[in-house]
Design a protein around this motif. Structure first.
Motif, PDB file in Angstrom:
ATOM      1  N   LEU A  53      -3.373  -5.685 -14.775  1.00 44.83           N
ATOM      2  CA  LEU A  53      -3.823  -6.073 -13.441  1.00 44.83           C
ATOM      3  C   LEU A  53      -2.624  -6.285 -12.529  1.00 44.83           C
ATOM      4  N   VAL A  54      -2.673  -5.669 -11.340  1.00 50.26           N
ATOM      5  CA  VAL A  54      -1.630  -5.851 -10.330  1.00 50.26           C
ATOM      6  C   VAL A  54      -2.264  -6.477  -9.104  1.00 50.26           C
ATOM      7  N   THR A  55      -1.846  -7.698  -8.754  1.00 52.39           N
ATOM      8  CA  THR A  55      -2.378  -8.400  -7.580  1.00 52.39           C
ATOM      9  C   THR A  55      -1.215  -8.917  -6.745  1.00 52.39           C
ATOM     10  N   ALA A  56      -1.521  -9.347  -5.523  1.00 52.44           N
ATOM     11  CA  ALA A  56      -0.500  -9.877  -4.621  1.00 52.44           C
ATOM     12  C   ALA A  56      -1.117 -10.955  -3.747  1.00 52.44           C
ATOM     13  N   SER A  57      -0.289 -11.935  -3.351  1.00 59.69           N
ATOM     14  CA  SER A  57      -0.733 -13.020  -2.481  1.00 59.69           C
ATOM     15  C   SER A  57       0.467 -13.539  -1.711  1.00 59.69           C
ATOM     16  N   VAL A  58       0.185 -14.343  -0.682  1.00 61.62           N
ATOM     17  CA  VAL A  58       1.228 -14.921   0.160  1.00 61.62           C
ATOM     18  C   VAL A  58       1.318 -16.403  -0.146  1.00 61.62           C
TER      19      VAL A  58
ATOM     20  N   GLU B 273       0.828  -1.208   0.000  1.00 64.38           N
ATOM     21  CA  GLU B 273       0.000   0.000   0.000  1.00 64.38           C
ATOM     22  C   GLU B 273       0.862   1.257   0.000  1.00 64.38           C
ATOM     23  N   GLU B 274       2.056   1.140   0.542  1.00 68.83           N
ATOM     24  CA  GLU B 274       2.945   2.292   0.630  1.00 68.83           C
ATOM     25  C   GLU B 274       3.591   2.619  -0.702  1.00 68.83           C
ATOM     26  N   VAL B 275       3.978   1.602  -1.471  1.00 66.83           N
ATOM     27  CA  VAL B 275       4.763   1.846  -2.684  1.00 66.83           C
ATOM     28  C   VAL B 275       3.928   1.878  -3.950  1.00 66.83           C
ATOM     29  N   LEU B 276       2.764   1.187  -3.987  1.00 64.96           N
ATOM     30  CA  LEU B 276       2.001   1.110  -5.228  1.00 64.96           C
ATOM     31  C   LEU B 276       1.514   2.485  -5.709  1.00 64.96           C
ATOM     32  N   PRO B 277       0.960   3.332  -4.848  1.00 63.61           N
ATOM     33  CA  PRO B 277       0.512   4.633  -5.368  1.00 63.61           C
ATOM     34  C   PRO B 277       1.623   5.436  -6.013  1.00 63.61           C
ATOM     35  N   ALA B 278       2.771   5.491  -5.388  1.00 61.92           N
ATOM     36  CA  ALA B 278       3.879   6.247  -5.964  1.00 61.92           C
ATOM     37  C   ALA B 278       4.369   5.611  -7.259  1.00 61.92           C
ATOM     38  N   ALA B 279       4.424   4.260  -7.309  1.00 65.50           N
ATOM     39  CA  ALA B 279       4.916   3.579  -8.506  1.00 65.50           C
ATOM     40  C   ALA B 279       3.989   3.771  -9.692  1.00 65.50           C
ATOM     41  N   LEU B 280       2.660   3.891  -9.440  1.00 65.36           N
ATOM     42  CA  LEU B 280       1.681   3.955 -10.525  1.00 65.36           C
ATOM     43  C   LEU B 280       1.155   5.355 -10.767  1.00 65.36           C
ATOM     44  N   SER B 281       1.772   6.346 -10.135  1.00 66.26           N
ATOM     45  CA  SER B 281       1.232   7.708 -10.228  1.00 66.26           C
ATOM     46  C   SER B 281       1.245   8.248 -11.641  1.00 66.26           C
ATOM     47  N   ASP B 282       2.223   7.910 -12.446  1.00 65.88           N
ATOM     48  CA  ASP B 282       2.337   8.443 -13.807  1.00 65.88           C
ATOM     49  C   ASP B 282       1.877   7.446 -14.859  1.00 65.88           C
ATOM     50  N   ILE B 283       1.228   6.367 -14.443  1.00 66.27           N
ATOM     51  CA  ILE B 283       0.846   5.308 -15.380  1.00 66.27           C
ATOM     52  C   ILE B 283      -0.667   5.181 -15.363  1.00 66.27           C
ATOM     53  N   THR B 284      -1.273   5.099 -16.520  1.00 67.13           N
ATOM     54  CA  THR B 284      -2.718   4.925 -16.630  1.00 67.13           C
ATOM     55  C   THR B 284      -3.027   3.515 -17.108  1.00 67.13           C
ATOM     56  N   GLY B 285      -4.311   3.144 -17.004  1.00 65.64           N
ATOM     57  CA  GLY B 285      -4.745   1.828 -17.480  1.00 65.64           C
ATOM     58  C   GLY B 285      -4.296   0.699 -16.588  1.00 65.64           C
ATOM     59  N   VAL B 286      -4.316   0.910 -15.276  1.00 66.05           N
ATOM     60  CA  VAL B 286      -3.880  -0.114 -14.325  1.00 66.05           C
ATOM     61  C   VAL B 286      -5.021  -0.408 -13.358  1.00 66.05           C
ATOM     62  N   GLN B 287      -5.269  -1.684 -13.115  1.00 64.85           N
ATOM     63  CA  GLN B 287      -6.250  -2.120 -12.125  1.00 64.85           C
ATOM     64  C   GLN B 287      -5.514  -2.828 -10.996  1.00 64.85           C
ATOM     65  N   VAL B 288      -5.686  -2.344  -9.754  1.00 68.71           N
ATOM     66  CA  VAL B 288      -4.990  -2.902  -8.601  1.00 68.71           C
ATOM     67  C   VAL B 288      -5.959  -3.749  -7.784  1.00 68.71           C
TER      68      VAL B 288
ATOM     69  N   LEU C   2      11.789  -0.721  -4.853  1.00 68.32           N
ATOM     70  CA  LEU C   2      10.600  -1.503  -5.177  1.00 68.32           C
ATOM     71  C   LEU C   2       9.650  -0.702  -6.066  1.00 68.32           C
ATOM     72  N   GLU C   3       9.551   0.623  -5.818  1.00 69.39           N
ATOM     73  CA  GLU C   3       8.736   1.477  -6.695  1.00 69.39           C
ATOM     74  C   GLU C   3       9.251   1.405  -8.126  1.00 69.39           C
ATOM     75  N   ARG C   4      10.574   1.483  -8.296  1.00 71.68           N
ATOM     76  CA  ARG C   4      11.158   1.409  -9.637  1.00 71.68           C
ATOM     77  C   ARG C   4      10.844   0.076 -10.300  1.00 71.68           C
ATOM     78  N   VAL C   5      10.931  -1.001  -9.542  1.00 77.92           N
ATOM     79  CA  VAL C   5      10.647  -2.328 -10.106  1.00 77.92           C
ATOM     80  C   VAL C   5       9.213  -2.391 -10.596  1.00 77.92           C
ATOM     81  N   ILE C   6       8.264  -1.981  -9.741  1.00 70.54           N
ATOM     82  CA  ILE C   6       6.851  -2.075 -10.117  1.00 70.54           C
ATOM     83  C   ILE C   6       6.560  -1.162 -11.310  1.00 70.54           C
TER      84      ILE C   6
END
Length: 855
Positions: free
Chosen positions: A746-751, A693-708, A724-728
C-alpha cells in the motif's frame, strides 16, 4: 544508529490551584486534534468540575491503571499503554504527582513524562507554582501548608514552552465562591485558609517572577542565535557554602531562588574539606543528599581544600566570578562567640569585598554544634594569648587569693595555681605553660610560702613546688600539643579522603573530560591556572622526575602519566596537598591515555568500516553482477552459434533474456555509481515543485502488486522528480519482496505540519528493533533468504537520495504486523502563518538501518 527525536514538553504553569490550567491543557489538545494531530489523554484530573470534564469530549483517553494500596483502590496513568499507543501528543496532568507504590515503574509522574519524551512523544502537562522544588520552603512559609509533592525546577526549565495560567486573587475567589473549583462543603474553609487574598497575591508574584525569568532566558537565546548586539547584562553567580550540617537543604533552596530570579543565574555549591572550622555536625550522608538536591535544582557541586574556611570560600567565589555568597548563620552560642571571637561568617564578610554575602538564619542558629568539635591547631590569636595569659592569670589569681588570706591553706592555694597553669597550657601550648608555671611558682613562693614576702629558694619545699609546677605544666602542654597534632592529621586525612572520594564519584558518574579535570584541579587547590604540558618547566636535558617539585618559575609540577606533566601556577602547596595533587595527576594521566586510545580507535574504525564495505562489495559482486552477466553472455553466445537453428520464438526469448540481463546490470551499476556520488557529495539536484501524481506512475510502472491510495489532494513537494521516482521504486520493490503472497503493498500520502509523508506499507513479518540499527547500511540483505535479491543498495540509496532532497526516511511498525517506510518531504509552498498551537513539525531523524536492499 537511529536516534528517536526527543519529544517536546509544554507546561501550563498555574499561579494557584483552580486557575484553569487543566482546562487550558485539554482545550489545546482539542484544537490540535481538530487540525489533524494524533492526540491522546494520558491522564487528566478534572476534580469533578463539569466544564473541565466536557473538554474531554472528542479526545481519546487511555484507560487508567488501577492498583491497590493499603486497602484502597487508586488509578494512575498507564505509562506502558501510552507508550504502546505511540501518539504524536500526550496530555498528562499534575506533573508533580507521586505515583502510588506499585502503580507504575517510576515513583513520580514527571519521570513518566521523561520516558514519554524520550520515546519521541510530545507532552502537554500542567503544574502549580507551589510544586517547584526551589519554592517549596517559601510557599510553606506563606500559606502554612507543607508541599509534599514537588518537581525539580530543571524539569520545567527544559520545557520547550512554559505558559502561565493566571487569575487575579479576587477573580479566583469569586470562581471558588460560585462552586467552580471545590465542592460547596469545602469552599468556606478554603477561602479562610489557603486561598486568602494575601496568599494568592504572593503565589501570583512568585509565578510571575519565575515566568519572567524564563522569558528573559528565551530572549537572550534569541539574541545570541541571531548575533544581535546590545547592552551587556550582569550574570548572577550564586555560591552557597555547605558544611554537611542540617541547615544545608534550606541554604541550597534559598540560593536556588536567588539564582533563579536573575536570567542566566548560576548556582554553585561548595564544601571546604578542612582540618578546622565548622567540621562539627558534618555528615557524609547529609552532604551527599545536599549534593543531589543542588544537581536537581540545576546547580553544580564543588569541593575545595583549605585550612582557613573563610579565605577558601572567598577565594573560590572570586575564582568563579561569583556575585553572591550564601552562608548559614553560626551555630555557636553567644558565649562561645564572645570567647572565640570572629567566626567564619564574620571573616567572610570582612574579606568579601564586592561580593554580596547573605547569612541565612536556620533552626540550628545559635544552638551550638551537634557534636563535640575537634580542637583547632594553634591560631595566631592563641599563640599571642597564651604567653599573655601565662603572665596575667597567675597575677590576677594572686590578687584574689591575697584578699582571701587566712581562709585557704597552702595546699588549696597551690592547687588553684596548678589549675591556672593547666588552663594556660590548654590555651597556648608548651611555651605558654612554662611561662605560667615559672610565674605561678615565683608568686606562690613569694606571697604564700612562709616567710611571706621573701623568696626562699633554699627551702626544699619551695624547690619541690617549683619542680612539680614545671613538670605538671610541661606534661599537660605536651599532651595537649600531641592531641592537637593527631587531631590535625586525622582531620587532614579525612579532608583528603573526602576530596578524593568526590573526585572518584565525579569520574564514576562520567563526563570528566581532560579540561573538566584540569578545572576541578585548579579550583580544588585554589591556584590561578592548571595545565597539562608535554615538557616540564625548567626541565634540563629531558631529565625526568617521579615526585612533585617547585619549578624555577614558581609552578608546582607533577608527572601525569607517560609524556605528560601537570603544572599548577598561582600558589604554593603544602606537602599534604601535593600528595592529593599526585592522585589528581594520576587521574589526569589516565584520562589522557583514554583519550589517546579513543583517538586510535576512531582512526582505526573508518579503516575497519571500509574493509567491511569492500568485503561486502566483493561478496555481492561475486554473485549479483556475475549472474546477469553470465545469463546475458549465454543468450548472446547462443544467438551467435551457427550449429543450432533457433525458431523465431526461441530467438525472441534469448533476446529478451539478454535484454533483461543487460537492464539488470545497468541498474546495479547505476545504483553503485549513484551511491558513490552521494558519498562523494557530487550528486547534482534539480529541485522543483513536484506532485506525487507525476512520479508515482513512472516509479511503479515495472512493479506489480501495488495499491495506491488517494494522492490527488496531496500538495506538491519540493523534490527532484527522477530521484524521487528512484526512491519510491526502491522502497516499493523492497516491500514487495517481504509482502505475503496474495497481499499488496500500500502506498499512501498525507500532510502533517508543513511536510508530506509518503508511506509504503507491507504486511510482511516486520523487523525486530535490534536489527533496525543496520537497516540502511549498504550491502545488507536482512530478512532475505537467498542471494538473488540484489546488492542490498536499495534502501541505502533511497535514504541518501531523500536526505539530499532535505527529506527523511524512517521505519515504523505496521499496525497488525509488517513494516512501514515513511518518506517525509517538505512542501513546495509552506503556510504563511502557521498557528502557534498547531502540531510541531518533526525534526529530521537519523534512520536506523535496512532489512533488505533492492537491486
Amino acid at each position: 544508529m537511529n536516534e528517536v527525536r526527543r519529544g517536546r514538553l509544554k507546561v501550563y504553569l498555574g499561579a494557584a490551584p483552580g486557575v484553569g490550567k487543566t482546562y487550558r491543557m485539554l482545550d489545546e489538545g482539542r484544537r490540535r486534534a481538530a487540525r489533524g494531530a494524533d492526540v491522546v489523554v494520558g491522564f487528566a484530573e478534572c476534580h469533578g468540575r463539569p466544564r473541565t470534564e466536557t473538554m474531554l469530549d472528542g479526545l481519546e483517553v487511555v484507560p487508567r491503571l488501577g492498583c491497590a494500596y493499603r486497602g484502597g483502590r487508586f488509578e494512575e496513568m498507564d505509562l506502558p499503554a501510552v507508550l504502546a499507543r505511540g501518539p504524536q501528543i500526550a496530555l498528562v496532568d499534575e506533573l508533580a504527582h507521586s505515583n502510588v507504590p506499585g502503580g507504575g515503574r517510576n515513583p513520580k509522574r514527571w519521570q513518566d513524562v521523561e520516558e514519554l519524551l524520550a520515546a519521541g512523544i510530545d507532552v502537554i502537562t500542567a503544574v502549580n507554582i507551589q510544586h517547584l522544588e526551589s519554592l517549596k520552603d517559601v510557599v510553606e512559609k506563606i500559606t502554612g501548608v507543607p508541599q509534599h509533592e514537588t518537581v525539580p525546577d530543571e524539569v520545567v526549565r527544559r520545557a520547550h514552552q512554559v505558559e502561565l495560567v493566571d487569575l487575579p486573587p479576587e477573580a479566583l475567589r469569586r470562581r471558588m465562591a460560585h462552586g467552580n473549583v471545590y465542592a460547596p462543603e469545602n469552599i468556606d474553609a478554603a477561602l479562610a485558609n489557603y486561598f486568602r487574598t494575601g496568599n494568592l497575591t504572593a503565589l501570583r508574584q512568585l509565578a510571575l517572577l519565575w515566568t519572567a525569568d524564563r522569558v528573559d532566558e528565551a530572549l537572550q537565546r534569541y539574541r545570541a542565535e541571531h548575533a544581535i548586539g546590545g547592552v551587556w547584562e550582569t550574570r548572577e553567580r550564586v555560591v552557597v557554602a555547605l558544611t554537611g550540617g542540617p541547615e544545608g537543604d534550606t541554604l541550597v533552596r534559598r540560593a536556588a531562588r536567588i539564582a533563579d530570579r536573575s536570567a542566566g543565574g548560576d548556582l554553585l555549591a561548595v564544601h571546604v574539606a578542612r582540618s578546622d572550622g565548622l567540621a562539627s555536625g558534618f555528615s557524609h550522608a547529609s552532604l551527599a543528599r545536599q549534593r543531589r538536591l543542588v544537581e536537581d535544582l540545576g546547580g553544580s557541586y564543588h569541593s575545595v581544600v583549605g585550612d582557613d574556611v573563610a579565605s577558601a570560600l572567598v577565594e573560590f567565589a572570586r575564582t568563579e566570578n561569583a556575585t553572591q555568597l550564601i552562608l548559614g548563620s553560626s551555630r555557636r552560642g553567644r558565649l562561645e562567640r564572645f570567647l572565640t571571637g570572629m567566626g567564619t561568617g564574620e571573616r567572610v564578610v570582612a574579606q568579601s569585598g564586592d561580593i554580596d554575602v547573605h547569612q541565612v538564619s536556620h533552626e540550628r542558629a545559635g544552638r551550638g554544634t551537634l557534636l563535640p568539635s575537634r580542637r583547632r591547631t594553634l591560631s595566631r590569636a592563641r599563640m599571642i594569648a597564651g604567653p599573655v595569659a601565662g603572665l596575667v592569670l597567675p597575677v590576677l589569681l594572686t590578687v584574689g587569693l591575697t584578699h582571701l588570706r587566712g581562709t585557704l591553706n597552702l595546699t588549696s592555694e597551690a592547687l588553684l595555681f596548678l589549675l591556672t597553669v593547666v588552663g594556660v597550657a590548654c590555651i597556648g601550648g608548651v611555651a605558654s605553660a612554662v611561662i605560667a608555671s615559672v610565674t605561678a611558682s615565683l608568686l606562690l613562693n613569694y606571697w604564700f610560702i612562709p616567710p611571706v614576702g621573701h623568696f626562699t629558694l633554699r627551702d626544699p619545699d619551695a624547690l619541690l613546688a617549683l619542680a612539680v609546677f614545671a613538670v605538671v605544666a610541661a606534661t599537660v602542654a605536651a599532651v595537649v600539643d600531641r592531641s592537637l597534632r593527631l587531631s590535625r592529621r586525622a582531620a587532614r586525612a579525612t579532608a583528603e579522603a573526602e576530596t578524593m572520594s568526590s573526585l572518584a564519584g565525579s569520574i564514576v558518574r562520567g563526563g570528566q573530560t581532560i579540561p573538566a579535570l584540569l578545572e576541578r584541579t585548579r579550583e580544588t587547590f585554589g591556584v590561578d591556572t592548571a595545565e597539562l604540558v608535554d615538557r616540564a618547566p625548567d626541565e634540563a636535558g629531558g631529565a625526568r622526575f617521579t615526585g612533585s617539585r617547585e619549578s624555577g618559575s614558581g609552578a608546582t609540577v607533577v608527572p601525569a602519566g607517560p609524556g605528560g606533566f601537570l603544572v599548577l601556577r598561582g600558589g604554593a602547596l603544602s606537602a599534604s596537598e601535593r600528595r592529593v595533587l599526585a592522585a589528581f595527576a594520576a587521574h589526569v594521566g589516565s584520562a589522557v591515555e583514554r583519550a589517546r586510545l579513543a583517538e586510535a580507535v576512531a582512526e582505526v574504525e573508518p579503516v575497519r568500516a571500509a574493509d567491511r564495505m569492500r568485503t561486502a562489495l566483493l561478496r555481492a559482486v561475486g554473485h549479483d553482477l556475475r549472474t546477469p552477466l553470465a545469463a546475458g553472455w549465454a543468450a548472446v553466445t547462443s544467438l551467435r552459434s551457427r550449429d543450432v537453428e533457433f525458431t523465431a520464438e526461441d530467438r525472441d526469448e534469448l533476446l529478451a533474456t539478454a535484454d533483461e540481463s543487460m537492464a539488470k546490470l545497468s541498474r546495479l551499476v547505476e545504483n553503485l555509481l549513484d551511491l558513490s556520488r552521494l558519498e562523494a557529495g557530487v550528486l547534482r539536484l534539480n529541485l522543483r515543485p513536484t506532485s506525487l501524481e507525476e512520479v508515482l506512475p513512472a516509479a511503479l510502472s515495472d512493479i506489480t502488486g501495488v495499491q495506491v491510495g488517494e494522492v490527488e489532494r496531496v500538495p506538491q513537494v519540493l523534490a527532484d522528480p527522477p530521484l524521487l521516482e528512484r526512491v519510491i521504486a526502491n522502497l516499493v520493490s523492497n516491500a514487495g519482496r517481504h509482502a505475503p503472497v496474495g497481499t499488496k503493498v500500500l502506498v499512501t500520502a498525507s500532510v502533517l505540519a508543513g511536510r508530506v509523508e509518503l508511506r509504503v506499507v507491507d504486511r510482511g513479518p516486520g523487523l525486530p528493533a535490534a536489527d533496525r540499527e543496520r537497516l540502511f547500511e549498504p550491502f545488507q540483505r536482512l530478512g532475505d533468504t537467498d542471494n538473488t535479491s540484489g546488492l542490498g543498495l536499495g534502501l541505502a540509496l533511497a535514504r541518501g537520495l531523500t536526505e539530499a532532497m532535505s527529506g527523511t526516511v524512517s521505519p515504523e511498525d505496521t499496525p497488525g504486523g509488517g513494516l512501514t517506510m515513511v518518506v517525509s518531504l517538505p512542501l513546495a509552498e509552506r503556510p504563511e502563518a502557521p498557528n502557534a498551537d498547531g502540531p510541531v513539525p518533526p525534526e529530521p531523524r537519523p534512520v536506523p538501518g535496512d532489512r533488505a536492499g533492492s537491486g
